[in-house]
Design a protein around this motif. Structure first.
Motif, PDB file in Angstrom:
ATOM      1  N   SER A 164     -12.226  38.509 -60.269  1.00 41.64           N
ATOM      2  CA  SER A 164     -11.720  37.491 -61.408  1.00 41.64           C
ATOM      3  C   SER A 164     -12.360  38.381 -62.805  1.00 41.64           C
ATOM      4  CB  SER A 164     -12.450  35.918 -61.300  1.00 41.64           C
ATOM      5  OG  SER A 164     -13.750  36.129 -61.388  1.00 41.64           O
ATOM      6  N   VAL A 165     -12.162  37.599 -63.895  1.00 37.27           N
ATOM      7  CA  VAL A 165     -12.643  38.088 -65.212  1.00 37.27           C
ATOM      8  C   VAL A 165     -14.078  38.478 -65.023  1.00 37.27           C
ATOM      9  CG1 VAL A 165     -12.955  37.739 -67.557  1.00 37.27           C
ATOM     10  CG2 VAL A 165     -10.778  36.980 -66.515  1.00 37.27           C
ATOM     11  N   SER A 166     -14.597  39.667 -65.420  1.00 37.31           N
ATOM     12  CA  SER A 166     -15.896  39.872 -65.438  1.00 37.31           C
ATOM     13  C   SER A 166     -16.665  39.434 -66.323  1.00 37.31           C
ATOM     14  CB  SER A 166     -16.143  41.723 -65.067  1.00 37.31           C
ATOM     15  OG  SER A 166     -17.344  41.896 -65.214  1.00 37.31           O
ATOM     16  N   ARG A 167     -17.807  38.736 -66.165  1.00 41.96           N
ATOM     17  CA  ARG A 167     -18.564  37.927 -67.213  1.00 41.96           C
ATOM     18  C   ARG A 167     -20.087  37.922 -66.612  1.00 41.96           C
ATOM     19  NH1 ARG A 167     -14.932  35.138 -70.408  1.00 41.96           N
ATOM     20  NH2 ARG A 167     -13.246  34.419 -69.316  1.00 41.96           N
ATOM     21  N   LEU A 168     -20.972  38.222 -67.498  1.00 42.69           N
ATOM     22  CA  LEU A 168     -22.474  37.821 -67.240  1.00 42.69           C
ATOM     23  C   LEU A 168     -22.634  36.383 -67.182  1.00 42.69           C
ATOM     24  CD1 LEU A 168     -24.749  40.076 -66.814  1.00 42.69           C
ATOM     25  CD2 LEU A 168     -25.106  39.746 -69.372  1.00 42.69           C
ATOM     26  N   ASN A 169     -23.154  36.014 -66.041  1.00 42.63           N
ATOM     27  CA  ASN A 169     -23.309  34.605 -65.735  1.00 42.63           C
ATOM     28  C   ASN A 169     -24.653  34.248 -65.170  1.00 42.63           C
ATOM     29  OD1 ASN A 169     -20.616  32.380 -64.543  1.00 42.63           O
ATOM     30  ND2 ASN A 169     -22.731  31.930 -65.512  1.00 42.63           N
ATOM     31  N   ARG A 170     -25.686  34.809 -65.489  1.00 38.64           N
ATOM     32  CA  ARG A 170     -27.130  34.685 -65.013  1.00 38.64           C
ATOM     33  C   ARG A 170     -27.743  33.243 -65.154  1.00 38.64           C
ATOM     34  NH1 ARG A 170     -30.206  39.111 -68.309  1.00 38.64           N
ATOM     35  NH2 ARG A 170     -28.818  37.841 -69.872  1.00 38.64           N
ATOM     36  N   CYS A 171     -27.348  32.789 -66.470  1.00 36.73           N
ATOM     37  CA  CYS A 171     -28.008  31.581 -66.616  1.00 36.73           C
ATOM     38  C   CYS A 171     -26.718  30.648 -67.407  1.00 36.73           C
ATOM     39  CB  CYS A 171     -29.155  31.421 -67.777  1.00 36.73           C
ATOM     40  SG  CYS A 171     -29.578  29.945 -68.116  1.00 36.73           S
TER      41      CYS A 171
END
Length: 358
Positions: free
Chosen positions: A39-46
């Motif tokens: 899927s779309v690459s996103r930073l999703n740590r918090c």
């Protein structure tokens, strides 16, 4: 002897593609003819939860270090406040500088009369700043299909330039039963989230905490020579999170762990976040600003891990230039899976570093 046999037999050494930096990473290690499309690459740590009925929190959330913010129209908003919360969110998407935050809105459930107005008004009036819609209590693939159809019609009608993505919360027994079909139900899908509180209610689990352990969930060891026995606590949510991770990764989605209710217990949050990360999750919710740095720290690779990953890639590049069929580092053999893990780790580290510099 096994290692020596491998080293003495070049034909048995792992062979790498001519240019691994441009080759589809999934095709390198996935042995099936079917390769998951990421899927779309996103930073999703918090992922920070902010009630739509509390606009005084919006500015502070925008200035926080959360990677993703979801403005909530569901559980955090009383029924009588939902129309006003919807308007608050629409105004905030236009008026507040959210920086490089990924912006999401959690709509109300498909079993409520609030849902259709949420989707229509948020998409029609919210502008292009909205990135994602979070769908709660997804039970079947048809739920996702219905939202996909509605979103597509709205985007086409208003000429929206950016296609909105979907975050799906798995928080019922029905959703867990159908999780694999749900994960594959739409090209808009980006992430699966584990909603532990509603899941506990749906399965009638004997717990009242949100995401925490239960002192009764454990095992008793056999008696020692003196007759004593030890009790070891277990993780009652292990199965659910592990299953969610499999469904997410098999469909190219991001698995995200949900809330930890006791925001006065940082050690508990860290422990549960670490176990989610070990199982394959990319991030965790924060229901209070105090949890944001904890999540970012848990899901940010350690410098030691990043350094080793870069050394793996350097060794791989050197081996290729020399025409070698395998990569050896620190006395051990590096296989293709190790290289893929290293590439993913370095990519994530570079994204985090670039965001931190802003």
């Amino acid at each position: 002897k096994i290692i020596r046999g491998i080293l003495d037999s070049p034909s048995r050494l792992p062979q790498f593609p001519p240019n691994p930096t441009t080759t589809n990473q999934e095709s390198v290690t996935d042995m099936s003819f079917t390769v998951p499309e990421p899927s779309v690459s996103r930073l999703n740590r918090c992922e920070l939860a902010v009630p739509g009925s509390s606009p005084h929190m919006f500015e502070k959330a925008a200035k926080s270090d959360a990677d993703v913010i979801f403005l909530d129209l569901e559980d955090a908003v009383a029924p009588n406040d939902k129309p006003k919360a919807r308007q608050n969110i629409i105004e905030a998407l236009h008026d507040i500088d959210w920086g490089d935050k990924v912006m999401s809105v959690r709509i109300n459930g498909l079993d409520t009369h609030f849902m259709y107005r949420d989707v229509i008004e948020i998409l029609e009036k919210g502008g292009e700043r909205l990135d994602l819609i979070m769908i709660p209590k997804v039970g079947t693939a048809s739920d996702v299909y219905a939202l996909d159809m509605l979103a597509t019609q709205i985007e086409t009608a208003i000429g929206r330039k950016k296609k909105v993505g979907f975050e799906l919360i798995i928080e019922t027994a029905l959703g867990m039963q159908n999780i694999h079909e749900i994960a594959a139900a739409s090209k808009r899908n980006e992430s699966l989230h584990f909603g532990v509180a509603d899941y506990a209610a749906s399965t009638k689990a004997r717990t009242t905490s949100i995401g925490g352990p239960n002192p009764l969930y454990g095992v008793l060891t056999d008696p020692a020579e003196d007759g004593s026995r030890d009790f070891h606590w277990g993780d009652m949510w292990h199965y659910a999170i592990a299953r969610m991770v499999v469904a997410a990764r098999a469909n190219g989605l991001r698995p995200i762990d949900g809330p930890f209710g006791d925001f006065s217990d940082p050690d508990g949050y860290i422990a549960h976040g670490n176990r989610a990360a070990i199982l394959g999750c990319e991030g965790k919710w924060a229901i209070h600003p105090k949890q944001i740095p904890l999540a970012n720290d848990i899901f940010t690779p350690a410098e030691k891990e990043i350094a080793k990953a870069r050394r793996i890639l350097e060794a791989m590049e050197k081996a290729q230039k020399e025409g070698a069929g395998a990569v050896a580092l620190d006395g051990g053999l590096i296989d293709i899976a190790s290289i893929k893990q290293a590439e993913a780790l370095v990519t994530q580290a570079d994204i985090i570093a670039a965001r931190t510099k802003k």
